[in-house]
Motif scaffolding. Sequence first.
Motif, PDB file in Angstrom:
ATOM      1  N   ARG A 135       0.840  -1.136  -0.054  1.00  0.00           N
ATOM      2  CA  ARG A 135       0.165   0.016   0.207  1.00  0.00           C
ATOM      3  C   ARG A 135       0.909   1.325  -0.146  1.00  0.00           C
ATOM      4  O   ARG A 135       2.018   1.305   0.680  1.00  0.00           O
ATOM      5  CB  ARG A 135      -0.886   0.032   1.232  1.00  0.00           C
ATOM      6  N   ARG A 136       0.528   2.215  -0.571  1.00  0.00           N
ATOM      7  CA  ARG A 136       1.227   3.496  -0.795  1.00  0.00           C
ATOM      8  C   ARG A 136       0.443   4.385   0.049  1.00  0.00           C
ATOM      9  O   ARG A 136      -0.857   4.639  -0.106  1.00  0.00           O
ATOM     10  CB  ARG A 136       1.378   4.162  -2.043  1.00  0.00           C
ATOM     11  N   GLY A 137       1.072   5.210   1.136  1.00  0.00           N
ATOM     12  CA  GLY A 137       0.297   5.909   2.269  1.00  0.00           C
ATOM     13  C   GLY A 137       1.041   7.287   2.221  1.00  0.00           C
ATOM     14  O   GLY A 137       2.028   7.419   1.557  1.00  0.00           O
ATOM     15  N   VAL A 138       0.826   7.888   3.253  1.00  0.00           N
ATOM     16  CA  VAL A 138       1.406   8.971   3.659  1.00  0.00           C
ATOM     17  C   VAL A 138       2.874   9.069   4.209  1.00  0.00           C
ATOM     18  O   VAL A 138       3.525   9.912   3.523  1.00  0.00           O
ATOM     19  CB  VAL A 138       0.604   9.881   4.935  1.00  0.00           C
ATOM     20  N   GLY A 139       3.176   8.018   4.824  1.00  0.00           N
ATOM     21  CA  GLY A 139       4.549   7.724   5.178  1.00  0.00           C
ATOM     22  C   GLY A 139       5.441   6.930   4.082  1.00  0.00           C
ATOM     23  O   GLY A 139       6.532   7.051   4.612  1.00  0.00           O
ATOM     24  N   THR A 155       3.769   0.302   2.625  1.00  0.00           N
ATOM     25  CA  THR A 155       3.902  -0.666   3.608  1.00  0.00           C
ATOM     26  C   THR A 155       3.156  -1.838   3.105  1.00  0.00           C
ATOM     27  O   THR A 155       2.422  -1.826   2.014  1.00  0.00           O
ATOM     28  CB  THR A 155       2.997  -0.092   4.799  1.00  0.00           C
ATOM     29  N   HIS A 201       8.026  -1.902   5.508  1.00  0.00           N
ATOM     30  CA  HIS A 201       7.616  -0.342   5.168  1.00  0.00           C
ATOM     31  C   HIS A 201       9.135   0.080   4.729  1.00  0.00           C
ATOM     32  O   HIS A 201      10.153  -0.256   5.190  1.00  0.00           O
ATOM     33  CB  HIS A 201       7.207   0.171   6.306  1.00  0.00           C
ATOM     34  N   TRP A 241       9.156   7.209   3.119  1.00  0.00           N
ATOM     35  CA  TRP A 241       9.491   8.138   1.990  1.00  0.00           C
ATOM     36  C   TRP A 241      10.895   8.773   2.240  1.00  0.00           C
ATOM     37  O   TRP A 241      11.803   8.936   1.303  1.00  0.00           O
ATOM     38  CB  TRP A 241       8.768   9.504   2.094  1.00  0.00           C
TER      39      TRP A 241
END
Length: 164
Positions: A74-78, A81, A104, A107
Motif C-alpha cells: 500500500r502507498r500511504g502518507v508515510g 507498507t 515498510h 519516504w
Amino acid sequence: MIGTDQPPAPFGALLRHFADLRDGTHGDARSRREKEELFAAAVNFLDQYARLVLEESDAYLLALTGDHSATGVRRGVGGLTARWMLSWPEQRNADLPPLTLLAHYGWTFHHPHLRGVTVGEWPLNVFSETDAAAELPTLRSIVAADIHNLVFQRDYRIVPATVR
C-alpha cells in the motif's frame, strides 16, 4: 561454525544492509522507483513465510481463535507498507493491537525495513525466495517478542493456550 567465510543469516543481512548504506544502493537499485520495485518483490517473496508464522502463532498460542489478514503493498502518507496481521478475541477485548508483521519503506528511508507492532527495526534485504526463507527465524522472533510485549502490557490471559 565460527571461522567460516559466511556469517550466520542475521549478520549477513546486517552486513548487506550496512553496505547498502555505504554504497547508496539497495541490492542493485539506486533510484527510488527501482527500490520500490524491489520492495514490492520482497513483499511477494515474504508473503508465504509471514502467513506461516501467523498460522503457527494461531495454532500454538491462540488455540486457532485468530483472524488472519494481509494488505499487500500500500502507498500511504508515510511511504510504502505491507502488513500481515493476526487478531484474536482476547487481544481485541484487551484493546491491544493485533500481532503485525510490517514491511515498510518510508519516504525518507534509504531502503525498507521490517518490524512488529511493538518491536523493530530489521533490515529488509529480501531479493529472492531463498532470502525470504532465511527470514523465517526473524519473523518468528518478531512475533514472539510482540506477543510477549502484549502480555506484558496486560497479562498472560490474552494467550488462549495458557488458560485452556
